[in-house]
Motif scaffolding. Sequence first.
Motif, mmCIF file in Angstrom:
data_model
loop_
_atom_site.group_PDB
_atom_site.id
_atom_site.type_symbol
_atom_site.label_atom_id
_atom_site.label_comp_id
_atom_site.label_asym_id
_atom_site.label_seq_id
_atom_site.Cartn_x
_atom_site.Cartn_y
_atom_site.Cartn_z
ATOM 1 N N HIS A 90 5.767 4.969 39.731
ATOM 2 C CA HIS A 90 6.502 4.183 40.710
ATOM 3 C C HIS A 90 7.926 4.725 40.871
ATOM 4 O O HIS A 90 8.418 4.875 42.003
ATOM 5 C CB HIS A 90 6.569 2.725 40.273
ATOM 6 C CG HIS A 90 5.258 2.020 40.348
ATOM 7 N ND1 HIS A 90 5.027 0.796 39.731
ATOM 8 C CD2 HIS A 90 4.082 2.338 40.954
ATOM 9 C CE1 HIS A 90 3.792 0.409 39.968
ATOM 10 N NE2 HIS A 90 3.198 1.321 40.699
ATOM 11 N N LEU A 91 8.570 5.015 39.759
ATOM 12 C CA LEU A 91 9.940 5.510 39.810
ATOM 13 C C LEU A 91 10.012 6.863 40.497
ATOM 14 O O LEU A 91 10.919 7.130 41.305
ATOM 15 C CB LEU A 91 10.524 5.594 38.403
ATOM 16 C CG LEU A 91 10.720 4.261 37.677
ATOM 17 C CD1 LEU A 91 11.226 4.490 36.269
ATOM 18 C CD2 LEU A 91 11.677 3.364 38.451
ATOM 19 N N GLU A 92 9.062 7.749 40.203
ATOM 20 C CA GLU A 92 9.062 9.068 40.829
ATOM 21 C C GLU A 92 8.917 8.954 42.346
ATOM 22 O O GLU A 92 9.622 9.634 43.103
ATOM 23 C CB GLU A 92 7.929 9.912 40.255
ATOM 24 C CG GLU A 92 7.894 11.324 40.812
ATOM 25 C CD GLU A 92 6.784 12.165 40.205
ATOM 26 O OE1 GLU A 92 6.787 13.387 40.423
ATOM 27 O OE2 GLU A 92 5.915 11.599 39.518
ATOM 28 N N THR A 93 8.015 8.088 42.785
ATOM 29 C CA THR A 93 7.814 7.907 44.220
ATOM 30 C C THR A 93 9.064 7.361 44.900
ATOM 31 O O THR A 93 9.483 7.842 45.966
ATOM 32 C CB THR A 93 6.633 6.948 44.475
ATOM 33 O OG1 THR A 93 5.449 7.500 43.894
ATOM 34 C CG2 THR A 93 6.413 6.743 45.964
ATOM 35 N N LEU A 94 9.696 6.362 44.275
ATOM 36 C CA LEU A 94 10.886 5.762 44.872
ATOM 37 C C LEU A 94 12.077 6.719 44.845
ATOM 38 O O LEU A 94 12.854 6.770 45.808
ATOM 39 C CB LEU A 94 11.233 4.461 44.151
ATOM 40 C CG LEU A 94 10.256 3.304 44.391
ATOM 41 C CD1 LEU A 94 10.593 2.117 43.506
ATOM 42 C CD2 LEU A 94 10.263 2.889 45.863
ATOM 43 N N LEU A 95 12.218 7.477 43.766
ATOM 44 C CA LEU A 95 13.306 8.456 43.703
ATOM 45 C C LEU A 95 13.159 9.496 44.798
ATOM 46 O O LEU A 95 14.134 9.888 45.447
ATOM 47 C CB LEU A 95 13.330 9.128 42.330
ATOM 48 C CG LEU A 95 13.886 8.280 41.176
ATOM 49 C CD1 LEU A 95 13.567 8.956 39.840
ATOM 50 C CD2 LEU A 95 15.385 8.077 41.321
ATOM 51 N N GLU A 96 11.940 9.955 45.005
ATOM 52 C CA GLU A 96 11.709 10.952 46.051
ATOM 53 C C GLU A 96 11.973 10.364 47.432
ATOM 54 O O GLU A 96 12.594 11.006 48.284
ATOM 55 C CB GLU A 96 10.272 11.462 45.959
ATOM 56 C CG GLU A 96 9.946 12.557 46.974
ATOM 57 C CD GLU A 96 8.554 13.117 46.792
ATOM 58 O OE1 GLU A 96 8.129 13.916 47.644
ATOM 59 O OE2 GLU A 96 7.884 12.759 45.805
ATOM 60 N N ALA A 97 11.521 9.130 47.656
ATOM 61 C CA ALA A 97 11.713 8.498 48.960
ATOM 62 C C ALA A 97 13.188 8.201 49.239
ATOM 63 O O ALA A 97 13.642 8.262 50.384
ATOM 64 C CB ALA A 97 10.897 7.209 49.038
ATOM 65 N N ALA A 98 13.937 7.863 48.177
ATOM 66 C CA ALA A 98 15.351 7.508 48.346
ATOM 67 C C ALA A 98 16.256 8.732 48.426
ATOM 68 O O ALA A 98 17.422 8.599 48.811
ATOM 69 C CB ALA A 98 15.802 6.619 47.192
#
Length: 228
Positions: A90-98
């Motif tokens: 979840h964190l990896e996906t959000l970091l990439e999106a942000a």
Amino acid sequence: MRFVPQIPSHVDPGPWVPLAPLTLRWEGGLHPDWSTLARRGLAIHAVHLSGESPVEDGLAVLHASLGPDFLIVPAVRPQTREAGFRLLGHLETLLEAASGRGAKIALSIEGGAEAAVLDLLAQAKADAVGFCWHPGTVDAARLADRLWCGVCGPTSDLRPLQKLGYRWDMALPTEDPASFRAQAAALAAAHPEVIFPEEILPPGLDRAAEPPEGFAFGRHWGPTGNRS
């Protein structure tokens, strides 16, 4: 520390504009005026996501062009390796999106789970993730180097944060502007700002030097930084 209102994402932002910056509590939907006002410069400090679908909620917030400084993701103690991997995913996906949008990712860790979550982040070298303090936080000192934001209640004890020298924004859940003003004023009076930690000084500060103008030491320190 500065107190900012935390309000549900579906409410009309109009009455809250004079109290910006604001913090939103994502509740699955967004009042249409939020995006319009954000594009006009309304400052949104953070959006607190639900724990049920943080990735979907986080992507919805980013696509709404709200421009928050932080996305706050709830994190419970990972009971299994799979749960730990899921949180990291979840964190990896959000970091990439942000990335490139100016938003940072901060975890609101379940009280007592600080050590377990920190160990997981260390193993994954997730240094880009910060933390959000809340009244249930047990070990704030373990989070201090990346404690970027916080949320409290009108009767919260903020002395643990004062000892760490915390001076950033603190979200206060509220229902109306008048209540927020009264509660924020009471909290500010009960917890006067401390610029430096009460127990130690920041590394590298010369205790014999005069502090910069406007800086204040904690109660254990004299005017030049020596023990009083």
